[in-house]
Scaffold this active site. Structure first.
Site, PDB file in Angstrom:
ATOM      1  N   ASP A  18     -11.795  -9.128   1.011  1.00 23.93           N
ATOM      2  CA  ASP A  18     -11.185  -9.600   2.249  1.00 23.93           C
ATOM      3  C   ASP A  18      -9.858 -10.327   2.089  1.00 23.93           C
ATOM      4  O   ASP A  18      -9.313 -10.814   3.067  1.00 23.93           O
ATOM      5  CB  ASP A  18     -12.171 -10.523   2.987  1.00 23.93           C
ATOM      6  CG  ASP A  18     -13.175  -9.721   3.801  1.00 23.93           C
ATOM      7  OD1 ASP A  18     -12.875  -8.555   4.081  1.00 23.93           O
ATOM      8  OD2 ASP A  18     -14.236 -10.269   4.131  1.00 23.93           O
ATOM      9  N   HIS A  24       0.814  -1.216   0.000  1.00 23.80           N
ATOM     10  CA  HIS A  24       0.000   0.000   0.000  1.00 23.80           C
ATOM     11  C   HIS A  24       0.849   1.269   0.000  1.00 23.80           C
ATOM     12  O   HIS A  24       0.324   2.357  -0.237  1.00 23.80           O
ATOM     13  CB  HIS A  24      -0.983   0.004   1.180  1.00 23.80           C
ATOM     14  CG  HIS A  24      -0.370   0.295   2.502  1.00 23.80           C
ATOM     15  ND1 HIS A  24      -0.016  -0.671   3.404  1.00 23.80           N
ATOM     16  CD2 HIS A  24      -0.047   1.479   3.087  1.00 23.80           C
ATOM     17  CE1 HIS A  24       0.484  -0.107   4.492  1.00 23.80           C
ATOM     18  NE2 HIS A  24       0.477   1.197   4.326  1.00 23.80           N
ATOM     19  N   SER A  33       4.536   1.945   8.453  1.00 22.44           N
ATOM     20  CA  SER A  33       4.085   0.938   7.491  1.00 22.44           C
ATOM     21  C   SER A  33       5.241   0.476   6.618  1.00 22.44           C
ATOM     22  O   SER A  33       6.039   1.287   6.147  1.00 22.44           O
ATOM     23  CB  SER A  33       2.999   1.517   6.586  1.00 22.44           C
ATOM     24  OG  SER A  33       1.826   1.763   7.300  1.00 22.44           O
TER      25      SER A  33
END
Length: 377
Positions: free
Chosen positions: A234, A169, A310
């Site tokens: 998911d 991400h 992150s």
């Protein structure tokens, strides 16, 4: 307060020398890296894609309603689904892009990927237990020296001479690439000297040394299709990892990747990682904590962390029986925050993506280019 720097120095020396050695089983017991029979993930075909748009904002938040129990109850993917999720996109510095389909071999029952995921705002749990790392004698020494900063705002970890492991991400939002990814750079903390005055700052001083980032451009990036296809459902968080190849070697000691052992086999049930949390600009922040829960693909813990951490490599230190030595390995990638419904009561965790045998085979092949060099995790 005068003794505080000395206490921190002593603590960091202990962490550098002994993280992972304390054991409830007595002085002669050593937490040992388990041996795995690893699958092989090999490219089968490569397709040229249109140049992507680089319009996504560098968001550090992804949400999911599927917590540990939901995740554990999800069926394992089929062989064809696993191949689809482990296929990957490669983005090159000139903006060109390819998609590579893979084959999976020697895949035993239970080695397929599962589903699950997610994160929101990074969390501090009670007293802030993070440690800012000061002084070049710590920042430039292993393992802290393996932590690097991405120009998109995340953290990464050196895992080979020219490779950095991070969260997917940080460069791709599941639909398109993040702004700045085409000119992605990786920053290495180095001492900042004035007028060539090398060594002007005494590393034993209580005053932190001034540091600066030296940047290296990224040559290409690999992102698994499980992240690109799954971010809207998911399975996405299971594949929140990416590998960056630098344009030139970084010339630092790196940390090897390893297959994530079960949480009960981790030394003290504990993990460690360092990152560039946004609330402490310019500082490398170290933390460790216990694993609270796990699924096949994720580790749930409550390590204090903030945005910017992150992509940090989650590592442990265990005994390498073959070489008869202690060795740290990256066993996961810190992804972010997730609210979990625990028996009707919301509970929050920070989540790390585990390096499973299949993910190890994939990432190792990205690094080595030869599956024969990826037979030991």
């Amino acid at each position: 307060m005068a003794g505080t720097p000395g206490l921190l120095l002593l603590l960091l020396l202990v962490l550098l020398c002994a993280d992972g050695q304390v054991s409830p089983y007595g002085a002669h017991w050593k937490p040992t890296w388990p041996a795995y029979r690893l699958p092989v993930v090999l490219p089968q075909s490569t397709l040229n894609l249109a140049k992507p748009h680089f319009g996504a904002e560098a968001k550090l938040e992804v949400s999911s309603s599927c917590g540990p129990q939901c995740h554990k109850g999800s069926p394992l993917p089929t062989y064809e689904e696993a191949k689809q999720y482990l296929s990957y996109e490669t983005l090159y510095a000139n903006g060109s892009r390819t998609e590579t389909q893979v084959g999976i071999y020697v895949l035993r029952s239970g080695e397929g990927e599962s589903s699950g995921k997610s994160r929101r705002k990074r969390q501090i749990y009670g007293y802030d237990s993070r440690f800012s790392i000061f002084g070049k004698d710590f920042l430039l020494n292993y393992p802290f020296s393996t932590s690097v900063k991405l120009s998109t705002g995340c953290t990464g970890t050196l895992v080979a001479e020219k490779h950095v492991l991070t969260a997917a991400h940080c460069i791709h939002d599941g639909k398109t690439y993040v702004k700045g990814t085409q000119k992605l750079r990786v920053g290495f903390l180095k001492p900042k000297f004035k007028d060539g005055g090398r060594g002007a700052n005494d590393s034993s001083s209580a005053v932190p040394e001034k540091m600066k980032f030296q940047w290296i451009r990224v040559k290409r990036t690999h992102v698994p299709k499980g992240w690109i296809k799954g971010n809207a459902n998911d399975i996405g968080m299971d594949y929140d990892y990416a590998l960056l190849e630098l344009k030139k070697p970084h010339k630092r000691k790196f940390m090897k990747i390893g297959v994530s052992p079960p949480a009960k086999q981790l030394p003290g049930g504990r993990i460690h990682f360092s990152g560039y949390d946004n609330d402490r600009p310019g500082n490398l922040v170290y933390r460790f904590c216990d694993v609270k829960d796990e699924t096949y693909d994720l580790l749930y813990q409550q390590c204090d962390a903030q945005p910017g951490a992150s992509g940090s490599g989650v590592y442990v230190r265990m005994w390498k029986r073959q070489q008869q030595k202690w060795e740290r390995k990256i066993i996961g990638i810190f992804s972010g925050h997730q609210w979990v419904d625990m028996n009707g009561s919301p509970q929050d965790f920070n989540v790390a993506v585990r390096i499973t045998p299949l993910k190890y085979a994939q990432i190792c092949y990205w690094i080595k280019g030869n599956y024969l060099d990826c037979r030991e995790g």
